[in-house]
Design an enzyme around this catalytic site. Structure first.
Site, PDB file in Angstrom:
ATOM      1  N   LYS A  95       0.811  -1.226   0.000  1.00 33.30           N
ATOM      2  CA  LYS A  95       0.000   0.000   0.000  1.00 33.30           C
ATOM      3  C   LYS A  95       0.837   1.266   0.000  1.00 33.30           C
ATOM      4  CE  LYS A  95      -2.217  -0.840   3.944  1.00 33.30           C
ATOM      5  NZ  LYS A  95      -3.190  -0.787   5.044  1.00 33.30           N
ATOM      6  N   ASN A 150       5.831  -3.725   9.792  1.00 35.47           N
ATOM      7  CA  ASN A 150       6.254  -4.023  11.173  1.00 35.47           C
ATOM      8  C   ASN A 150       7.638  -4.645  11.183  1.00 35.47           C
ATOM      9  OD1 ASN A 150       3.920  -3.005  12.161  1.00 35.47           O
ATOM     10  ND2 ASN A 150       2.984  -4.971  12.666  1.00 35.47           N
ATOM     11  N   GLY A 168      14.658  -5.618  18.355  1.00 34.05           N
ATOM     12  CA  GLY A 168      15.407  -6.560  19.193  1.00 34.05           C
ATOM     13  C   GLY A 168      16.213  -7.591  18.439  1.00 34.05           C
ATOM     14  N   ASP A 185      -5.946  -5.533   6.665  1.00 36.18           N
ATOM     15  CA  ASP A 185      -6.668  -5.738   5.392  1.00 36.18           C
ATOM     16  C   ASP A 185      -6.655  -7.213   4.962  1.00 36.18           C
ATOM     17  OD1 ASP A 185      -6.416  -3.009   5.606  1.00 36.18           O
ATOM     18  OD2 ASP A 185      -5.160  -2.751   3.837  1.00 36.18           O
ATOM     19  N   ARG A 197       6.422 -11.201  28.305  1.00 34.22           N
ATOM     20  CA  ARG A 197       5.784  -9.889  28.163  1.00 34.22           C
ATOM     21  C   ARG A 197       4.437  -9.726  28.840  1.00 34.22           C
ATOM     22  NH1 ARG A 197       7.278  -8.986  21.927  1.00 34.22           N
ATOM     23  NH2 ARG A 197       9.468  -8.766  22.443  1.00 34.22           N
ATOM     24  N   GLU A 216       3.065 -12.259  10.519  1.00 29.40           N
ATOM     25  CA  GLU A 216       2.171 -11.932  11.640  1.00 29.40           C
ATOM     26  C   GLU A 216       0.696 -12.177  11.328  1.00 29.40           C
ATOM     27  OE1 GLU A 216       2.971  -8.096  13.383  1.00 29.40           O
ATOM     28  OE2 GLU A 216       1.261  -8.235  14.746  1.00 29.40           O
TER      29      GLU A 216
END
Ligand code: SIN
Length: 499
Positions: free
Chosen positions: A34, A41, A47, A205, A276, A361
């Site tokens: 896009k 990301n 890290g 999306d 986390r 992801e």
């Protein structure tokens, strides 16, 4: 204009790029994004990449740590694959020119992050994602069979017979393209939240396209919050928060409360290096106890030179915002970071729809359980993209997909009429409303009462978008995705609560 490809890949993070790099050169591949390829990301990942050696003990302990962080809800078969193929894929990245930090003798340096029982995270300073993404990008740019469309918004994808029809907006025109195989690698959903570390393109999306084609979406409400995001309220224009890498805590940074006292030991023996979810919940407990949102990350006890060399990106970014991390404690707060669930895939990244794959992801391989172990995400991206690429090459080689030219009604649409002027203010309002609803109901701990109310409002907002907006623009597509993803998350949360 070329509008037929063997493979179309939507999204140009590490998963999309690595998939394209590993499919046989014989096949034509189109990558679509896009924005510019750097908006992902992956590019922002600081890290590193958790990567055990092939040594049995290393593999066992990496699996054990991943299970512990994931609260034993991980898909064991895929988790074994993830860890077993780490070294092979790291070596592959190195052959593409990817650099990792090394000691003076040339050995790879490995650091610690939360939930890891030993240092195993490879890194390149504090911009490992940028290093991997840009080297992969340079590699695929040299390949004659890979095409790239940046600044191109996908409106929708459909499965027609054996092919995918992908509707795009390119240079303000609507066009149709066709492919035999479709790979979705659109990354996370962070823009659904008010505060996120995710890139501005992370509107989910790909999940919406996959769902519309009948793909299974699973565990979309499994969201990870990063404990240490720097939130500069004064200049935070688009809700993207600066991440302060967990590697800082891996290298000795500590968390402090409003009185500048350490507090993590009250909540967990692992202190700053707990997984986390535990660190984020501990911060919220301390916030409640001290009746103030003031929490700080501190590494000023380390040498300035060391900080500047090991964390140059964070050092520079904070300085631009008026903070010197080598001298001051930095205000932090947990913030949306990662989606564990997503488009359900098997061990070869295949969805339940024939020839539709999802990687990175956006996919749900199940390797992370309910809480991802730090730096396992880039590893998942490479290991499962490679498997997707091998599987895709195999099915194209078997020639089991008929030639696209047999589609009799192949449309070449080149239509400007459908693009009217956009009412961006309406879109902004809707997006803000969703951001507030999701932030209130889904922040670290689920607030079920608020989630039930938010679900009702999200349904109304989705209808409002469909009725009132006749435009097909990037802003429209993104807002519709944000509302649709919010709905999916809230429906799952409410349904799980009813069980
Ligand atoms: C970080 O650098 O803290 C993020 C790494 C990750 O998301 O695993």
């Amino acid at each position: 204009m070329k509008n037929q490809y063997d493979v179309v890949i939507i999204g140009t993070g590490i998963a999309g790029l690595y998939t394209s790099a590993n499919i046989s050169n014989k096949y034509n591949i189109l990558l679509i994004t896009k924005d510019k390829y750097i908006k992902s990301n992956s590019y922002l990942a600081q890290g590193g990449i958790a990567a055990s050696s092939k040594n049995d003990e290393d593999i066992k302990s990496h699996i054990k740590d991943s299970l512990k962080a994931g609260n034993n809800k991980n898909n064991i078969k895929n988790l074994n694959i993830l860890i077993k193929y780490a070294e092979e894929n790291i070596n592959n990245l190195i052959t593409y020119g990817v650099d990792f930090d090394k000691d003076s003798e040339g050995n790879l340096l490995r650091t610690l992050e939360g939930g890891h029982s030993k240092p195993r995270i490879l890194h390149y300073k504090d911009y490992t994602g940028k290093e991997i993404t840009s080297k992969l990008f340079s590699y695929i740019k040299l390949k004659k069979n890979i095409y790239l469309k940046e600044n191109t918004t996908v409106i929708n994808c459909k499965k027609i017979k054996n092919f995918f029809e992908i509707e795009i907006i390119e240079n303000n025109k609507i066009k149709l393209i066709y492919s035999k195989v479709l790979v979705i690698s659109t990354g996370g959903i962070g823009q659904v939240f008010k505060y996120t570390t995710n890139s501005c393109v992370s509107t989910g999306d790909g999940i919406v396209f996959a769902k519309n084609m009948g793909a299974k979406i699973k565990d979309i409400s499994l969201i990870q919050f990063h404990p240490t995001a720097f939130i500069n309220k004064k200049s935070n224009k688009n809700n993207q928060c600066l991440l302060l890498s967990e590697a800082l805590r891996g290298e000795g940074a500590i968390l402090l409360n409003k009185n500048k006292q350490i507090f993590m030991e009250k909540y967990t023996q692992l202190k700053e290096l707990a997984p986390r979810d535990i660190v984020s919940r501990s911060i919220l407990k301390e916030v409640e106890k001290q009746n103030s949102n003031d929490i700080f990350l501190s590494i000023k006890h380390k040498e300035k030179l060391y900080i500047k060399k090991r964390f140059p990106y964070i050092y520079k970014k904070l300085l631009e915002n008026g903070y010197d991390i080598s001298k001051e404690d930095i205000p932090i707060f947990p913030c949306q970071h990662y989606l564990m669930g997503g488009i359900e895939v098997d061990e070869n990244s295949k969805t339940n729809i024939e020839n539709l794959y999802a990687v990175g992801e956006v996919s749900n391989t199940g390797v992370h359980g309910t809480n991802r172990l730090a730096s396992n995400s880039l590893l998942e991206a490479i290991v499962f993209s490679k498997r997707a690429a091998i599987d895709i090459t195999k099915i194209l080689e078997k020639n089991i997909i008929e030639d696209i030219s047999i589609i009799k009604d192949l449309k070449i649409l080149n239509n400007t009429d459908k693009i009217n002027s956009i009412n961006n203010t309406d879109m902004d309002e809707i997006k803000k409303e969703i951001n507030n609803l999701i932030q209130e109901s889904m922040f670290v701990n689920i607030n079920i009462k608020k989630a039930i109310e938010a679900l009702k409002t999200s349904k109304i907002l989705l209808k409002k978008i469909d009725i009132n907006i006749s435009t097909l623009t990037k802003e429209y597509i993104e807002t519709k995705s944000i509302v649709s993803i919010a709905l999916m998350i809230l429906e799952e949360v409410v349904n799980n609560n009813d069980k």
